[in-house]
Design a protein around this motif. Structure first.
Motif, PDB file in Angstrom:
ATOM      1  N   LEU B  71       0.921  -1.382   0.017  1.00 34.76           N
ATOM      2  CA  LEU B  71      -0.052  -0.073   0.023  1.00 34.76           C
ATOM      3  C   LEU B  71       0.854   1.167  -0.054  1.00 34.76           C
ATOM      4  O   LEU B  71       0.415   2.247  -0.338  1.00 34.76           O
ATOM      5  CB  LEU B  71      -1.068   0.010   1.197  1.00 34.76           C
ATOM      6  N   GLU B  72       2.102   1.358   0.381  1.00 35.29           N
ATOM      7  CA  GLU B  72       3.006   2.283   0.411  1.00 35.29           C
ATOM      8  C   GLU B  72       3.614   2.709  -0.892  1.00 35.29           C
ATOM      9  O   GLU B  72       4.783   2.639  -1.176  1.00 35.29           O
ATOM     10  CB  GLU B  72       4.165   2.021   1.418  1.00 35.29           C
ATOM     11  N   THR B  77      -2.186   2.852  -4.439  1.00 33.88           N
ATOM     12  CA  THR B  77      -3.427   3.576  -3.911  1.00 33.88           C
ATOM     13  C   THR B  77      -4.201   4.298  -4.926  1.00 33.88           C
ATOM     14  O   THR B  77      -5.256   4.315  -4.706  1.00 33.88           O
ATOM     15  CB  THR B  77      -2.762   4.488  -2.845  1.00 33.88           C
ATOM     16  N   GLN B  78      -3.475   4.684  -6.134  1.00 27.11           N
ATOM     17  CA  GLN B  78      -4.181   5.190  -7.280  1.00 27.11           C
ATOM     18  C   GLN B  78      -5.206   4.391  -7.851  1.00 27.11           C
ATOM     19  O   GLN B  78      -6.270   4.551  -8.178  1.00 27.11           O
ATOM     20  CB  GLN B  78      -3.527   6.155  -8.237  1.00 27.11           C
ATOM     21  N   VAL B  96      -9.539  -3.832   0.765  1.00 23.22           N
ATOM     22  CA  VAL B  96      -8.259  -3.782   0.046  1.00 23.22           C
ATOM     23  C   VAL B  96      -7.363  -4.869   0.993  1.00 23.22           C
ATOM     24  O   VAL B  96      -7.636  -4.910   2.394  1.00 23.22           O
ATOM     25  CB  VAL B  96      -7.824  -2.421   0.299  1.00 23.22           C
ATOM     26  N   TYR B  97      -6.654  -5.537   0.302  1.00 22.01           N
ATOM     27  CA  TYR B  97      -5.651  -6.420   1.266  1.00 22.01           C
ATOM     28  C   TYR B  97      -4.286  -6.407   0.646  1.00 22.01           C
ATOM     29  O   TYR B  97      -4.189  -6.520  -0.676  1.00 22.01           O
ATOM     30  CB  TYR B  97      -6.283  -7.884   1.137  1.00 22.01           C
ATOM     31  N   ALA B  98      -3.281  -6.167   1.431  1.00 28.66           N
ATOM     32  CA  ALA B  98      -1.888  -5.986   0.762  1.00 28.66           C
ATOM     33  C   ALA B  98      -1.314  -7.561   1.191  1.00 28.66           C
ATOM     34  O   ALA B  98      -1.493  -8.028   2.060  1.00 28.66           O
ATOM     35  CB  ALA B  98      -1.101  -5.064   1.447  1.00 28.66           C
ATOM     36  N   ASP B 100       2.096  -7.876   0.705  1.00 28.68           N
ATOM     37  CA  ASP B 100       3.625  -7.804   1.043  1.00 28.68           C
ATOM     38  C   ASP B 100       4.426  -8.797   0.173  1.00 28.68           C
ATOM     39  O   ASP B 100       5.384  -9.167   0.424  1.00 28.68           O
ATOM     40  CB  ASP B 100       3.752  -8.566   2.351  1.00 28.68           C
ATOM     41  N   LEU B 278       4.351   9.400  -8.814  1.00 24.25           N
ATOM     42  CA  LEU B 278       4.399  10.217  -7.521  1.00 24.25           C
ATOM     43  C   LEU B 278       3.788  11.448  -8.133  1.00 24.25           C
ATOM     44  O   LEU B 278       4.392  12.242  -9.190  1.00 24.25           O
ATOM     45  CB  LEU B 278       6.132  10.565  -7.317  1.00 24.25           C
TER      46      LEU B 278
END
Lengths: 336, 336
Positions: B71-72, B77-78, B96-98, B100, B278
């Motif tokens: 998510l980072e 996220t967009q 939402v599920y991350a 890793d 970004l």
């Protein structure tokens, strides 16, 4: 391929069905080697136990939800990361839900999961002034909630916040010590608890240093870059502050865009400080001075508090309020 | 306060229980004014119908899941934002599920929701070379999946990707046109489909312009800032490339940190281009040239494809592969 189930695994490994079944239950009494053997074989034949059937027996979904206002914000994604880390260690999945700062979405989602779909919730609420009475109907023993960042004062729910007043005071004092005399304060919702705390830290620092609190320098912005561009352009050309204190990260970005557009130099003509979790703040031109909230720690502490309440459903749920310290990182944008 | 239910609402409004009940069901036959009156009153007394009981009848959770590696990352996220927008319009919640980037977490999560907990899944998969045979056991009619960004080629699942090869080729050609002769290519996983496509675009552009493909300039990095700092420092001091093409955003940030540390000037000594979503790329020092993938559009298209499959469960699910175009935004970091 024939159906893979407990029975066929038991047959293949020459074990009883009950032994195989126990291998998939946490805390069950089974020899560690036998369990490893069963899990290795299950993995090989791609067998997954019916998670929900076994959870139904345990009355647990082994899932927590993290509810945030938005995901396009490093602060919240770092909080989620911290929460996930602790949840994972305890064997929980973490689901994330964004409310878009919409109280209807918040209410609808939290109500919809309150029937056992998740075991507990970490939540940064939409905000005051909204009807959040739905929370009084949630059974907080069955589905404990922990607030973080923003909370509702009138519900007995534990929460993790940061020392917004104090860090806002320090940042303002830092600007005053750098010689600033007319410091603008940009906020998105003045009347919201976070906006209020940060604004109070700002005005109290001004008062302590005998500087006037000028209403026109406390500026209400929005979540739209376009609107903020107009608002901040107006501020910098009309009131000509010598510093901008952005209570929210995106307002600092808008200030940078406006300064670039107007040819106003940061920090020579306007100094800038912001609440921000941007990890590349020092790569900006100029490097941005930030108040960094301990986002990952907030997530970790909130998850720990939630797990504490989940593990002891018979105890009165903790209603602890924990306040963590933010850190002022001074960089070029506010110096010299 | 006495219990609020269908019965008490019916009594208060002098309507039948069946009429009140129908007001909470989508597509039910009920006079629009009567429905508004019931919903307004229900809202007033803070009544929510049991979402799950009614969904159970409809066999729908009205929820989709978006599975991302992390998510980072502004890119993901967009994408989530775009997907949420379309899902919301169709009356779906988005969870939402991350993962890793952990294939076990991916498998465990997707398997765990495949029993009706969500109606469909949008997923950026962990990567090749991992055992993802669990997908063959998912009933894709009951729970359709749409891939985005990364996909598994061997499963007949629709997907949205971007033209990685072409945009990588263009960015490399741009650097060559700026006079660069030794362009380093930074990648996180060379063997992964995305890394491979991007690397091929890079090498083909070099070949087209008769520049040598030097193995030592194709550098495998990691997800750790600390490790990347060491790797890139070594690259810049040993091989002294005149450009760095970062196939992942964070590798561009690491390059900026290393250049600041070594006193290497961007773009004078090293030009930099990166795949990056970004939004404040132009606020960096210097503004970063980026290949911008249409993240929100990816999310929207993926959600539309999923909804199409959800709405027509009797049709053979679409297995469309849609390729969207990225945009090269040239800024100071790669010019002059």
């Amino acid at each position: 391929m024939s159906k893979v189930d407990i029975k066929s695994i038991a047959k293949a490994l020459n074990l009883s069905k009950s032994t195989v079944s126990r291998a998939f239950q946490s805390n069950s009494d089974i020899n560690a080697n036998t369990r490893s053997r069963i899990l290795a074989y299950a993995n090989e034949v791609n067998y997954r136990p019916n998670h929900y059937a076994s959870n139904l027996r345990e009355q647990k979904s082994k899932t927590i939800a993290v509810v945030v206002p938005e995901l396009e914000n490093n602060y919240f994604t770092q909080i989620i990361k911290g929460a996930e880390q602790i949840a994972k260690e305890a064997g929980y999945h973490t689901l994330v839900y964004a409310t878009d700062d919409n109280v209807c979405k918040e209410r609808e989602f939290v109500t919809s999961i309150s029937n056992g779909k998740v075991d507990g919730v970490l939540m940064s609420v939409v905000g005051e002034g909204h009807d959040h009475s739905y929370l009084f109907n949630i059974d907080l023993v069955k589905m404990p909630i922990v607030f973080f960042d923003r909370l509702y004062d009138d519900v007995a729910i534990p929460g993790i916040t940061t020392d917004d007043y104090q860090s806002s005071f320090e940042a303002t004092e830092h600007l005053i010590q750098e010689g600033c005399k007319s410091i603008a304060f940009l906020v998105i919702d003045k009347d919201h608890s976070i906006g209020k705390e940060r604004c109070m830290g700002y005005t109290d620092a001004l008062k302590k240093h005998q500087l006037p609190v000028r209403e026109e320098l406390i500026v209400n912005c929005s979540n739209s870059y376009t609107e903020n561009f107009v608002i901040i352009t107006d501020l910098l050309t009309t009131d000509k502050p010598d510093a901008v204190f952005a209570s929210v990260e995106r307002l600092a970005f808008s200030t940078y865009y406006v300064c670039n557009h107007l040819g106003v130099s940061i920090p020579d003509q306007v100094k800038v400080v912001a609440f921000s979790s941007l990890q590349i703040a020092e790569l900006l031109s100029p490097p941005l001075s930030t108040i960094v909230q301990p986002a990952e720690q907030i997530g970790r502490e909130a998850a720990r508090l939630l797990l504490k309440n989940l593990k002891n459903p018979n105890l009165t749920p903790s209603t602890d309020q924990i306040v963590l310290k933010s850190e002022l990182k001074i960089r070029k944008s506010s110096q010299g």
